[in-house]
Design an enzyme around this catalytic site. Sequence first.
Site, PDB file in Angstrom:
ATOM      1  N   LYS A 118      -8.816  -5.329  -5.635  1.00  0.00           N
ATOM      2  CA  LYS A 118     -10.167  -4.753  -5.694  1.00  0.00           C
ATOM      3  C   LYS A 118     -10.217  -3.658  -6.754  1.00  0.00           C
ATOM      4  O   LYS A 118      -9.244  -2.935  -6.934  1.00  0.00           O
ATOM      5  CB  LYS A 118     -10.511  -4.100  -4.340  1.00  0.00           C
ATOM      6  CG  LYS A 118     -10.782  -5.067  -3.210  1.00  0.00           C
ATOM      7  CD  LYS A 118     -11.168  -4.295  -1.950  1.00  0.00           C
ATOM      8  CE  LYS A 118     -11.355  -5.208  -0.758  1.00  0.00           C
ATOM      9  NZ  LYS A 118     -12.485  -6.137  -0.878  1.00  0.00           N
ATOM     10  N   ARG A 130     -10.003 -13.362   7.302  1.00  0.00           N
ATOM     11  CA  ARG A 130     -10.186 -14.628   8.022  1.00  0.00           C
ATOM     12  C   ARG A 130      -8.835 -15.287   8.336  1.00  0.00           C
ATOM     13  O   ARG A 130      -8.723 -16.056   9.288  1.00  0.00           O
ATOM     14  CB  ARG A 130     -11.112 -15.556   7.229  1.00  0.00           C
ATOM     15  CG  ARG A 130     -10.591 -16.034   5.924  1.00  0.00           C
ATOM     16  CD  ARG A 130     -11.687 -16.554   5.004  1.00  0.00           C
ATOM     17  NE  ARG A 130     -12.472 -15.476   4.403  1.00  0.00           N
ATOM     18  CZ  ARG A 130     -13.510 -15.664   3.610  1.00  0.00           C
ATOM     19  NH1 ARG A 130     -13.927 -16.897   3.325  1.00  0.00           N
ATOM     20  NH2 ARG A 130     -14.164 -14.646   3.090  1.00  0.00           N
TER      21      ARG A 130
HETATM   22  N1  BES Z   1     -12.749  -6.294   3.809  1.00  0.00           N
HETATM   23  C1  BES Z   1     -13.446  -7.071   2.854  1.00  0.00           C
HETATM   24  C2  BES Z   1     -14.955  -7.141   3.121  1.00  0.00           C
HETATM   25  C3  BES Z   1     -15.725  -5.860   3.016  1.00  0.00           C
HETATM   26  C4  BES Z   1     -16.395  -5.521   1.852  1.00  0.00           C
HETATM   27  C5  BES Z   1     -15.853  -5.027   4.109  1.00  0.00           C
HETATM   28  C6  BES Z   1     -17.135  -4.356   1.791  1.00  0.00           C
HETATM   29  C7  BES Z   1     -16.594  -3.856   4.059  1.00  0.00           C
HETATM   30  C8  BES Z   1     -17.238  -3.523   2.902  1.00  0.00           C
HETATM   31  C9  BES Z   1     -12.910  -8.503   2.874  1.00  0.00           C
HETATM   32  O1  BES Z   1     -11.562  -8.644   3.172  1.00  0.00           O
HETATM   33  C10 BES Z   1     -13.091  -9.055   1.495  1.00  0.00           C
HETATM   34  O2  BES Z   1     -12.504  -8.534   0.593  1.00  0.00           O
HETATM   35  N2  BES Z   1     -13.892 -10.106   1.375  1.00  0.00           N
HETATM   36  C11 BES Z   1     -14.120 -10.728   0.102  1.00  0.00           C
HETATM   37  C12 BES Z   1     -14.146 -12.214   0.315  1.00  0.00           C
HETATM   38  C13 BES Z   1     -14.153 -13.027  -0.952  1.00  0.00           C
HETATM   39  C14 BES Z   1     -12.874 -12.811  -1.721  1.00  0.00           C
HETATM   40  C15 BES Z   1     -14.316 -14.468  -0.609  1.00  0.00           C
HETATM   41  C16 BES Z   1     -15.474 -10.227  -0.404  1.00  0.00           C
HETATM   42  O3  BES Z   1     -16.378 -10.010   0.387  1.00  0.00           O
HETATM   43  O4  BES Z   1     -15.582 -10.040  -1.618  1.00  0.00           O
HETATM   44 MN    MN Z   2     -10.328  -8.421   1.464  1.00  0.00          MN
END
Ligand code: BES
Ligand code: MN
Length: 480
Positions: free
Chosen positions: A257, A331
């Site tokens: 990230k 997930r």
């Molecule tokens: N923990 C994050 C989701 C999240 C984002 C929670 C902002 C709270 C605030 C999750 O693990 C994640 O990174 N999801 C990705 C999924 C994608 C790679 C398919 C996302 O939402 O970008």
């Molecule tokens: Mn994530």
Amino acid sequence: MKYSIVKNEKALDAVLVFEGEKVENKVFEIMNEKGLFLGKEGEILIYRNLENTEKVALIGLGKEKNLTLDKVRRIFFNLAKEMENKKETEINVEIPKLNGMCTRRTYMAALEGMIHAEYKFDKYKTEKVNILEKTVNFTINPLKLEKVEKGLKEITNTMEGVFLTRDLVNMPSQDIYPESLAKITKEELEKVGVKVSIYTEEEIEKIGMKAYLSVARGSENKPYLIVMEYLNDTSNNEKIALVGKGVTYDTGGYSIKPNEGMKTMHCDMGGAGTVIGTMYALAKNNVKTNVFGVVAACENSISGNAYKPGDVISSLAGKSIEVDNTDAEGRLTLADAIYYSHSVLKVDKIIDLATLTGACLVALAEYSTGAVTNNQELFDAINKASKLAGEPIWQLPTSDEYRALNNSRVADIKNSGGRMGGTITAGLFLESFTNNVPWVHLDIAGTAYLSKAYGYLPIAATGVHIKTLVEFLDNGVKCK
Ligand code: BES
Ligand code: MN
Ligand code: ZN
């Protein structure tokens, strides 16, 4: 916040006023005349003269037809904040029957709002925030007294769970990592009579939770599977699992990230937080229900040993998973935790809570939780509870077109369905591990951790859905 059912002659007296209506009170008459108090929703005016002959809190309720339980929470939150400003520590409150609302719930909402006003997170400040200890003395119709008092006790306990959760979710990752989360959970929950079992990496391997372990592998902080047990209804065999995403920090892994997206990712155990707080509240309230809490705690980090995009991993279900993106880690941990709940714990229903997708924030902002279900009846019951709790949920559509977005060329399924419909495809990924056991998925990415305070909710951790779940699981006597 303390409460009593005995009026104190020295305390402030609450005067509840609907917008545009007149009440018989000297301070009201003067202030209203001058246009300084109109009874608008959430308006608060505290006045005490030097001789203490006048000492009132005028409380604006807005238009009666617009009043809801959640507005009562907000109004009394404002009241407690204004008492804090004016250094008033005690108030007498009598609430008339309002807009067809249940008396017990109205008093509960008022107390809840005032409790919310006392939350602070100053653990890391050298100068601590000082909040006055306040008391509210309720005058209650004797015919309703017993039920209302029970309700007041219940919401006090539930809010203790909410504050515990907020603290856990607000704490940064150097203090909350899988091992410390497991330890604190055990300490806090065993105090109230919830059994807590903690499984080490070796034991998790023996169980076969390979998807979960793949996520955990990149971190120096070892994973701990936390299983909470609260079996308190002997008249009923039904068992429910509350599964919480417990990623104590989400760097994204190799699909890393950017700093902006990463820096609050200690909140990625928000689902776990809600499960822990709910177990606490259920036990403190002696709710007659049978519930397991399951948290597959780990950290999504990077090292030479971390899982990588393109890997094909296995899972407790035996299904192979293509890792399309290491940032879709939640997930993977939940797939195993959900499968563990029905295959090992043999539960009949599953509710999972997870800060799962950024897409959920795009769809619903921070004001509603996104839901995906394989069982409409279960969803409807949870949705009803969430409305009473003032914690909105919005159900998302499902269909085979959406399911197909998770298809993998090389494995049985892949862990990302792409950018579009991201909350739905994440939910449907989980669905494929439920084996058709009635299940509701709550994506709390937007609602568990706020970028800005609103209503009675603070910035950062909210403890969302503890109230919903206690409402849903408590089959005791109630009105509406
Ligand atoms: N923990 C994050 C989701 C999240 C984002 C929670 C902002 C709270 C605030 C999750 O693990 C994640 O990174 N999801 C990705 C999924 C994608 C790679 C398919 C996302 O939402 O970008
Ligand atoms: Mn994530
Ligand atoms: Zn995550």
